[in-house]
Motif scaffolding. Structure first.
Motif, PDB file in Angstrom:
ATOM      1  N   MET A   1      -4.551 -17.445  14.079  1.00  0.00           N
ATOM      2  CA  MET A   1      -5.311 -16.206  14.031  1.00  0.00           C
ATOM      3  C   MET A   1      -5.258 -15.441  15.348  1.00  0.00           C
ATOM      4  SD  MET A   1      -6.132 -15.694  11.028  1.00  0.00           S
ATOM      5  CE  MET A   1      -7.047 -14.210  11.334  1.00  0.00           C
ATOM      6  N   ARG A   2      -4.104 -15.495  16.010  1.00  0.00           N
ATOM      7  CA  ARG A   2      -3.863 -14.657  17.167  1.00  0.00           C
ATOM      8  C   ARG A   2      -3.170 -13.387  16.696  1.00  0.00           C
ATOM      9  NH1 ARG A   2      -1.373 -19.669  20.491  1.00  0.00           N
ATOM     10  NH2 ARG A   2      -0.164 -19.671  18.563  1.00  0.00           N
ATOM     11  N   CYS A   3      -3.659 -12.251  17.115  1.00  0.00           N
ATOM     12  CA  CYS A   3      -3.092 -10.976  16.682  1.00  0.00           C
ATOM     13  C   CYS A   3      -1.736 -10.769  17.350  1.00  0.00           C
ATOM     14  CB  CYS A   3      -4.037  -9.837  17.037  1.00  0.00           C
ATOM     15  SG  CYS A   3      -3.411  -8.207  16.592  1.00  0.00           S
ATOM     16  N   LEU A   4      -0.681 -10.659  16.545  1.00  0.00           N
ATOM     17  CA  LEU A   4       0.670 -10.458  17.059  1.00  0.00           C
ATOM     18  C   LEU A   4       1.053  -8.982  17.109  1.00  0.00           C
ATOM     19  CD1 LEU A   4       2.572 -13.298  15.148  1.00  0.00           C
ATOM     20  CD2 LEU A   4       1.518 -13.393  17.415  1.00  0.00           C
ATOM     21  N   HIS A   5       0.488  -8.213  16.190  1.00  0.00           N
ATOM     22  CA  HIS A   5       0.871  -6.802  16.113  1.00  0.00           C
ATOM     23  C   HIS A   5      -0.151  -6.055  15.263  1.00  0.00           C
ATOM     24  CE1 HIS A   5       3.583  -3.332  16.143  1.00  0.00           C
ATOM     25  NE2 HIS A   5       3.295  -3.177  14.867  1.00  0.00           N
ATOM     26  N   SER A   6      -0.438  -4.812  15.640  1.00  0.00           N
ATOM     27  CA  SER A   6      -1.329  -3.968  14.842  1.00  0.00           C
ATOM     28  C   SER A   6      -0.931  -2.519  15.043  1.00  0.00           C
ATOM     29  CB  SER A   6      -2.787  -4.184  15.255  1.00  0.00           C
ATOM     30  OG  SER A   6      -3.659  -3.442  14.410  1.00  0.00           O
ATOM     31  N   GLU A   7      -0.881  -1.781  13.951  1.00  0.00           N
ATOM     32  CA  GLU A   7      -0.561  -0.363  14.070  1.00  0.00           C
ATOM     33  C   GLU A   7      -1.094   0.406  12.875  1.00  0.00           C
ATOM     34  OE1 GLU A   7       3.543   1.202  12.815  1.00  0.00           O
ATOM     35  OE2 GLU A   7       4.003  -0.716  13.790  1.00  0.00           O
ATOM     36  N   LYS A   8      -1.244   1.705  13.068  1.00  0.00           N
ATOM     37  CA  LYS A   8      -1.679   2.601  12.006  1.00  0.00           C
ATOM     38  C   LYS A   8      -0.523   2.763  11.019  1.00  0.00           C
ATOM     39  CE  LYS A   8      -4.930   5.682  10.730  1.00  0.00           C
ATOM     40  NZ  LYS A   8      -6.364   5.366  10.599  1.00  0.00           N
ATOM     41  N   ALA A   9      -0.718   2.259   9.797  1.00  0.00           N
ATOM     42  CA  ALA A   9       0.362   2.284   8.813  1.00  0.00           C
ATOM     43  C   ALA A   9       0.198   3.411   7.797  1.00  0.00           C
ATOM     44  CB  ALA A   9       0.430   0.935   8.087  1.00  0.00           C
ATOM     45  N   HIS A  10      -1.058   3.695   7.422  1.00  0.00           N
ATOM     46  CA  HIS A  10      -1.332   4.737   6.428  1.00  0.00           C
ATOM     47  C   HIS A  10      -2.528   5.558   6.888  1.00  0.00           C
ATOM     48  CE1 HIS A  10       1.425   3.144   3.314  1.00  0.00           C
ATOM     49  NE2 HIS A  10       1.106   1.971   3.833  1.00  0.00           N
ATOM     50  N   ASP A  11      -2.418   6.870   6.785  1.00  0.00           N
ATOM     51  CA  ASP A  11      -3.442   7.771   7.316  1.00  0.00           C
ATOM     52  C   ASP A  11      -4.794   7.624   6.624  1.00  0.00           C
ATOM     53  OD1 ASP A  11      -1.710   8.812   9.168  1.00  0.00           O
ATOM     54  OD2 ASP A  11      -1.064  10.469   7.889  1.00  0.00           O
ATOM     55  N   LEU A  12      -4.792   7.376   5.324  1.00  0.00           N
ATOM     56  CA  LEU A  12      -6.049   7.399   4.566  1.00  0.00           C
ATOM     57  C   LEU A  12      -6.486   6.020   4.092  1.00  0.00           C
ATOM     58  CD1 LEU A  12      -5.353  10.609   2.452  1.00  0.00           C
ATOM     59  CD2 LEU A  12      -6.640  10.407   4.587  1.00  0.00           C
ATOM     60  N   GLY A  13      -5.959   4.971   4.685  1.00  0.00           N
ATOM     61  CA  GLY A  13      -6.379   3.627   4.307  1.00  0.00           C
ATOM     62  C   GLY A  13      -5.330   2.888   3.505  1.00  0.00           C
ATOM     63  N   ILE A  14      -5.286   1.573   3.691  1.00  0.00           N
ATOM     64  CA  ILE A  14      -4.363   0.711   2.946  1.00  0.00           C
ATOM     65  C   ILE A  14      -5.045   0.214   1.683  1.00  0.00           C
ATOM     66  CG2 ILE A  14      -3.189  -1.542   3.030  1.00  0.00           C
ATOM     67  CD1 ILE A  14      -2.655  -1.007   5.987  1.00  0.00           C
ATOM     68  N   THR A  15      -4.291   0.128   0.610  1.00  0.00           N
ATOM     69  CA  THR A  15      -4.847  -0.378  -0.654  1.00  0.00           C
ATOM     70  C   THR A  15      -4.288  -1.741  -1.028  1.00  0.00           C
ATOM     71  OG1 THR A  15      -3.147   0.851  -1.868  1.00  0.00           O
ATOM     72  CG2 THR A  15      -5.285   1.927  -1.567  1.00  0.00           C
ATOM     73  N   CYS A  16      -3.065  -2.059  -0.560  1.00  0.00           N
ATOM     74  CA  CYS A  16      -2.440  -3.326  -0.928  1.00  0.00           C
ATOM     75  C   CYS A  16      -1.281  -3.616   0.017  1.00  0.00           C
ATOM     76  CB  CYS A  16      -1.919  -3.258  -2.377  1.00  0.00           C
ATOM     77  SG  CYS A  16      -1.202  -4.790  -3.001  1.00  0.00           S
ATOM     78  N   CYS A  17      -0.949  -4.906   0.173  1.00  0.00           N
ATOM     79  CA  CYS A  17       0.248  -5.287   0.926  1.00  0.00           C
ATOM     80  C   CYS A  17       0.757  -6.619   0.387  1.00  0.00           C
ATOM     81  CB  CYS A  17      -0.030  -5.390   2.429  1.00  0.00           C
ATOM     82  SG  CYS A  17      -1.242  -6.642   2.902  1.00  0.00           S
ATOM     83  N   ASP A  18       2.066  -6.831   0.487  1.00  0.00           N
ATOM     84  CA  ASP A  18       2.626  -8.094   0.001  1.00  0.00           C
ATOM     85  C   ASP A  18       3.997  -8.327   0.620  1.00  0.00           C
ATOM     86  OD1 ASP A  18       2.614 -10.458  -1.362  1.00  0.00           O
ATOM     87  OD2 ASP A  18       3.261  -9.608  -3.280  1.00  0.00           O
ATOM     88  N   PHE A  19       4.323  -9.622   0.795  1.00  0.00           N
ATOM     89  CA  PHE A  19       5.616 -10.030   1.317  1.00  0.00           C
ATOM     90  C   PHE A  19       6.605 -10.275   0.185  1.00  0.00           C
ATOM     91  CE2 PHE A  19       3.258 -11.236   5.154  1.00  0.00           C
ATOM     92  CZ  PHE A  19       4.163 -10.918   6.155  1.00  0.00           C
ATOM     93  N   SER A  20       7.874 -10.025   0.458  1.00  0.00           N
ATOM     94  CA  SER A  20       8.940 -10.487  -0.419  1.00  0.00           C
ATOM     95  C   SER A  20       9.019 -12.008  -0.307  1.00  0.00           C
ATOM     96  CB  SER A  20      10.272  -9.863  -0.007  1.00  0.00           C
ATOM     97  OG  SER A  20      11.353 -10.489  -0.669  1.00  0.00           O
ATOM     98  N   SER A  21       9.378 -12.676  -1.390  1.00  0.00           N
ATOM     99  CA  SER A  21       9.394 -14.138  -1.396  1.00  0.00           C
ATOM    100  C   SER A  21      10.562 -14.731  -0.626  1.00  0.00           C
ATOM    101  CB  SER A  21       9.431 -14.658  -2.838  1.00  0.00           C
ATOM    102  OG  SER A  21      10.604 -14.198  -3.500  1.00  0.00           O
TER     103      SER A  21
END
Length: 384
Positions: free
Chosen positions: A170-190
């Motif tokens: 739980m160490r933060c590796l990276h953070s950035e503004k991805a979407h102006d009005l909020g994120i609704t979902c995210c997922d990795f490719s398998s």
């Protein structure tokens, strides 16, 4: 060709989420319940609905085996259920008591992540049901999360649009503004992206936002191929290539320096030998703040090298100084620290835990005599 084959209408209010296992469908709702259906004929299971939550249920997720279901709610809890009989296995309360918006199992089922409205994210041990690690984002509610296929990374998305990458500590590796009005979902490719450098893994990540956009990212992770002391040491010494150094800069939030380092052919050996003077005179880094941050990160690397080369067990190392503890104390967050380092931490009005980022219930420090005895025994053995 799309054909509707069945409609389920058992919930008494809005349905917030649904999830599949190999044999079941789970749904959860504002009506405070979770329902389980058989995929063979879509009949509801005898022990459904599952009732415990006192407020709306926002998310439900199956473990990879499908034997356990996690659900989270406005009531501030994440609940684990036995899907075969509907029994409650554990009730895990968010430390802050904030409404929990999203939950997810790690690929190996060892951890459950829960993200809350106050921006806190918790990793729970899925076997002991105890809090393992905790972190938090600066702004917004956490509304999305996903583990990388190897389980080494967790990504969270917030209602403010921030995408944050965490490692398994739980160490933060990276953070950035991805979407102006909020994120609704995210997922990795398998599947990892092919063609990456040796020692690195690359994964595709998709994020969706209220800005009508879907963004595709490539997330890289320095993969330790072996766990022997020599290989661990190699990860932090002059054996780093120029590409390894570039990747390290990115994970430390210093990606703006990648170009300068590449032009000057800075590899691992050169990195560890950088000084305040060389950063200003040779690399021409004008920003004092940037130079200071980089020097702190390099010093952390040097400390890690020193720790690994001496073979000091990680539990004997203070999380703040990354040095062997001589006077360990237990703080109210349950973690052990070097007394002087923790007292300095608290004196600077940092009333949050260095490990969890949560507010410390108390600033009382208790001597950890058991740990001190263990350290002394280790020193007697290794300093002969």
């Amino acid at each position: 060709m799309v054909k509707l084959i069945h409609t389920l209408a058992d919930h008494g209010d809005d349905v917030n989420c649904c999830a599949f296992s190999i044999s079941l469908l789970a749904t959860c709702s504002l009506d405070k319940t979770i329902r389980l259906y058989s995929l063979s004929d879509f009949t509801e299971l005898p022990h459904s609905p599952l009732k415990f939550h006192t407020y709306a249920v926002h998310c439900c997720r199956f473990s990879p085996s499908g034997h356990v279901l996690a659900s989270c709610s406005t009531d501030g809890t994440t609940v684990l259920w036995n899907t075969q009989n509907g029994q409650t296995l554990a009730v895990m309360e968010q430390p802050s008591g904030s409404p929990v918006r999203v939950c997810q199992f790690s690929p190996d089922s060892t951890c459950v992540a829960s993200g809350a409205a106050d921006g806190t994210v918790v990793l729970w041990n899925a076997q002991s049901y105890k809090l393992y690690r905790c972190g938090s984002v600066k702004d917004g509610s956490l509304v999305a999360c996903a583990f990388s296929p190897n389980g080494n990374l967790l990504v969270t998305g917030s209602s403010c649009g921030d995408l944050t990458v965490w490692d398994d500590k739980m160490r933060c590796l990276h953070s950035e503004k991805a979407h102006d009005l909020g994120i609704t979902c995210c997922d990795f490719s398998s599947q990892p992206v092919s063609g990456g450098e040796q020692g690195l893994q690359f994964f595709r990540l998709a994020s969706c936002g209220q800005d009508c956009q879907i963004k595709i990212w490539v997330v890289s992770f320095t993969h330790v191929l072996a766990r022997s002391m020599e290989d661990q040491l190699k990860q932090f010494t002059e054996d780093w290539s120029e590409e390894d150094v570039s990747m390290w800069l990115c994970t430390q939030g210093l990606k703006d320096l990648v170009g300068i380092f590449k032009i000057n052919n800075i590899d691992g050996k050169e990195l560890l030998n950088l000084t305040k003077e060389s950063l200003a005179d040779d690399l021409k880094i004008e920003s004092l703040g940037l130079r200071s941050k980089l020097l702190r990160k390099i010093e952390e690397l040097r400390t890690k090298v020193k720790s690994l080369s001496s073979g000091i067990p990680d539990e004997f190392v203070c999380p703040i100084t990354r040095e062997l503890m001589t006077d360990p104390v237990i703080a109210s967050d349950g973690y052990s620290y070097e007394r002087e380092a923790m007292e300095n931490w608290i004196s600077k009005k940092k009333r949050t835990s260095p490990m969890t980022n949560l507010v410390l219930p108390s600033v009382v420090l208790t001597p950890n005599r058991t740990l001190k005895m263990a350290i002394n025994r280790w020193l007697e053995t290794h300093q002969k």
